[in-house]
Design a protein around this motif. Structure first.
Motif, PDB file in Angstrom:
ATOM      1  N   ILE A 185       0.821  -1.218   0.000  1.00 53.25           N
ATOM      2  CA  ILE A 185       0.000   0.000   0.000  1.00 53.25           C
ATOM      3  C   ILE A 185       0.850   1.261   0.000  1.00 53.25           C
ATOM      4  N   TYR A 186       1.861   1.302   0.874  1.00 54.20           N
ATOM      5  CA  TYR A 186       2.628   2.541   1.004  1.00 54.20           C
ATOM      6  C   TYR A 186       3.800   2.621   0.033  1.00 54.20           C
ATOM      7  N   VAL A 187       4.661   1.569   0.053  1.00 53.56           N
ATOM      8  CA  VAL A 187       5.886   1.652  -0.765  1.00 53.56           C
ATOM      9  C   VAL A 187       5.545   1.602  -2.252  1.00 53.56           C
ATOM     10  N   ARG A 188       4.679   0.682  -2.655  1.00 52.15           N
ATOM     11  CA  ARG A 188       4.359   0.544  -4.072  1.00 52.15           C
ATOM     12  C   ARG A 188       3.393   1.602  -4.576  1.00 52.15           C
ATOM     13  N   LYS A 189       2.324   1.857  -3.808  1.00 56.42           N
ATOM     14  CA  LYS A 189       1.276   2.754  -4.301  1.00 56.42           C
ATOM     15  C   LYS A 189       1.561   4.216  -4.013  1.00 56.42           C
ATOM     16  N   VAL A 190       1.999   4.533  -2.799  1.00 54.71           N
ATOM     17  CA  VAL A 190       2.212   5.926  -2.416  1.00 54.71           C
ATOM     18  C   VAL A 190       3.571   6.428  -2.890  1.00 54.71           C
ATOM     19  N   LEU A 191       4.631   5.672  -2.571  1.00 56.32           N
ATOM     20  CA  LEU A 191       5.980   6.088  -2.967  1.00 56.32           C
ATOM     21  C   LEU A 191       6.322   5.714  -4.403  1.00 56.32           C
ATOM     22  N   ASP A 192       5.524   4.810  -4.992  1.00 53.92           N
ATOM     23  CA  ASP A 192       5.730   4.372  -6.374  1.00 53.92           C
ATOM     24  C   ASP A 192       7.134   3.791  -6.578  1.00 53.92           C
ATOM     25  N   GLU A 193       7.555   2.956  -5.625  1.00 61.44           N
ATOM     26  CA  GLU A 193       8.853   2.298  -5.707  1.00 61.44           C
ATOM     27  C   GLU A 193       8.651   0.802  -5.858  1.00 61.44           C
ATOM     28  N   ASP A 194       9.562   0.200  -6.599  1.00 62.92           N
ATOM     29  CA  ASP A 194       9.489  -1.242  -6.815  1.00 62.92           C
ATOM     30  C   ASP A 194      10.135  -1.958  -5.629  1.00 62.92           C
ATOM     31  N   VAL A 195       9.408  -2.873  -5.018  1.00 65.72           N
ATOM     32  CA  VAL A 195       9.900  -3.610  -3.869  1.00 65.72           C
ATOM     33  C   VAL A 195       9.414  -5.046  -3.985  1.00 65.72           C
ATOM     34  N   GLU A 196      10.269  -5.970  -3.569  1.00 71.50           N
ATOM     35  CA  GLU A 196       9.878  -7.381  -3.567  1.00 71.50           C
ATOM     36  C   GLU A 196       9.073  -7.670  -2.300  1.00 71.50           C
ATOM     37  N   VAL A 197       7.802  -7.926  -2.469  1.00 74.02           N
ATOM     38  CA  VAL A 197       6.910  -8.175  -1.344  1.00 74.02           C
ATOM     39  C   VAL A 197       7.198  -9.555  -0.780  1.00 74.02           C
ATOM     40  N   LEU A 198       7.066  -9.701   0.536  1.00 76.69           N
ATOM     41  CA  LEU A 198       7.283 -10.990   1.191  1.00 76.69           C
ATOM     42  C   LEU A 198       6.406 -12.069   0.555  1.00 76.69           C
ATOM     43  N   GLY A 199       7.017 -13.183   0.233  1.00 80.79           N
ATOM     44  CA  GLY A 199       6.271 -14.304  -0.325  1.00 80.79           C
ATOM     45  C   GLY A 199       6.139 -14.278  -1.824  1.00 80.79           C
ATOM     46  N   GLU A 200       6.595 -13.212  -2.504  1.00 83.71           N
ATOM     47  CA  GLU A 200       6.475 -13.140  -3.957  1.00 83.71           C
ATOM     48  C   GLU A 200       7.695 -13.797  -4.603  1.00 83.71           C
TER      49      GLU A 200
END
Length: 335
Positions: free
Chosen positions: A316-331
């Motif tokens: 919600i925050y890192v991907r949508k608000v900050l618009d940064e690419d991050v590897e989500v846990l479990g992906e």
């Protein structure tokens, strides 16, 4: 301010209910993962696949209860019965030394640890009522989890109706990421529990330690709580080892310490290639926070709650608000 105080009051008093619901969600996620694998390999529809998964779990539990259950019950009963005598023997041995006599003045006495006869009935009544409430909550958690696994799409759609239409696709992705991360965390945790229990039981049996099956079973169960659980599981084993002879207590301490190091540096990293990993400092902080606020239930669910919170922040925050690419846990592809 009044509304905020009301919400804070309700949150504080209803958080145990929230923890129960979260435990049911974990059970539902576990059953959904098993059902998905059964459906993938057998090509059965969802509900028949869920029935097969449940029957398989019940069969495993029944087999374990038939073959190992009586020994575990007998050894656990013997473990509980011998702890007062072992404490008394250890007290007598340590008090012979000056450093031991000074140490015993700073720790609770045997009378404080073991209930007196006049308080025994009251203690037993309290333990019985607590155990009855715990069993009721466990049954409730598994029943709710089973219902969640029967028709997960119904509950997902119900949650999505609370989200504005323009954001429902993103909300669906968040729910999917949460379920995926919790599923892989459970896979990693259960695998680690089985390995730790088997290693502990085998090692204690090899050195001639009494009650190896019960102590190994306790070690496997307690390893569900990272870092804190293994320490709690080691206490009765070290106590029994010291009551046999000091060298046996040292052997037991080395076994538990070695298995904990083995889990931390070899078992867990190998499992986490296909599961979910969290920083140790973050885990311990979450465990202390939840344990202080909500007791043993909070300590038990602290780690999966931390996993869920991190996934929410990432999606919600890192991907949508900050618009940064991050590897989500479990992906990841997993195992």
């Amino acid at each position: 301010v009044g509304v905020l105080l009301l919400f804070a009051f309700l949150f504080a008093h209803l958080f145990h209910l929230f923890l129960t619901i979260f435990g049911a969600i974990l059970v539902g996620v576990c059953l959904q993962g098993l059902t998905a694998r059964v459906s993938k390999h057998t090509r059965l529809p969802w509900r028949p696949a869920l029935s097969v998964a449940l029957l398989g779990l019940l069969g495993l539990l029944a087999g374990f209860a038939v073959f190992a259950g009586p020994q575990i019950v007998d050894q656990t009963t013997a473990l509980v019965d011998r702890i007062p005598a072992d404490l008394q023997r250890l007290d007598t041995t340590v008090s012979q030394y000056s450093w031991g006599h000074a140490l015993l003045k700073r720790v609770p006495s045997l009378q404080q640890v073991v209930p007196r006869e006049e308080n025994f009935v009251g203690r037993i009544s309290g333990i019985f009522s607590t155990a009855l409430g715990t069993v009721t909550n466990i049954i409730l958690v598994f029943v709710i989890g089973a219902y969640l696994a029967v028709s997960p799409n119904i509950y997902t759609k119900g949650l999505l109706y609370l989200v504005p239409p323009d954001h429902r696709r993103s909300a669906r992705d968040v729910i999917k990421s949460l379920a995926n991360a919790l599923h892989w965390w459970l896979v990693g945790r259960f695998t680690s529990m089985a390995i730790v229990g088997a290693l502990t039981m085998t090692s204690l049996w090899l050195i001639g330690m009494p009650l190896p099956l019960a102590l190994g079973f306790i070690a496997g169960l307690m390893s569900f709580i990272p870092y804190v659980g293994p320490v709690v599981a080691a206490v009765p084993a070290i106590l029994i080892g010291l009551s046999q002879r000091p060298l046996m207590g040292l052997y037991v301490l080395l076994i538990y310490g070695s298995i904990e190091l083995l889990e931390g540096y070899i078992i867990t990293p190998l499992i986490q290639k296909g599961a979910v990993s969290l920083p140790p400092a973050l885990l311990l902080t979450a465990q202390v926070f939840m344990g202080v606020l909500f007791g043993s239930v909070g300590l038990l669910l602290a780690t999966p709650l931390a996993v869920a919170l991190i996934v929410l922040i990432q999606t919600i925050y890192v991907r949508k608000v900050l618009d940064e690419d991050v590897e989500v846990l479990g992906e990841h592809r997993g195992w």
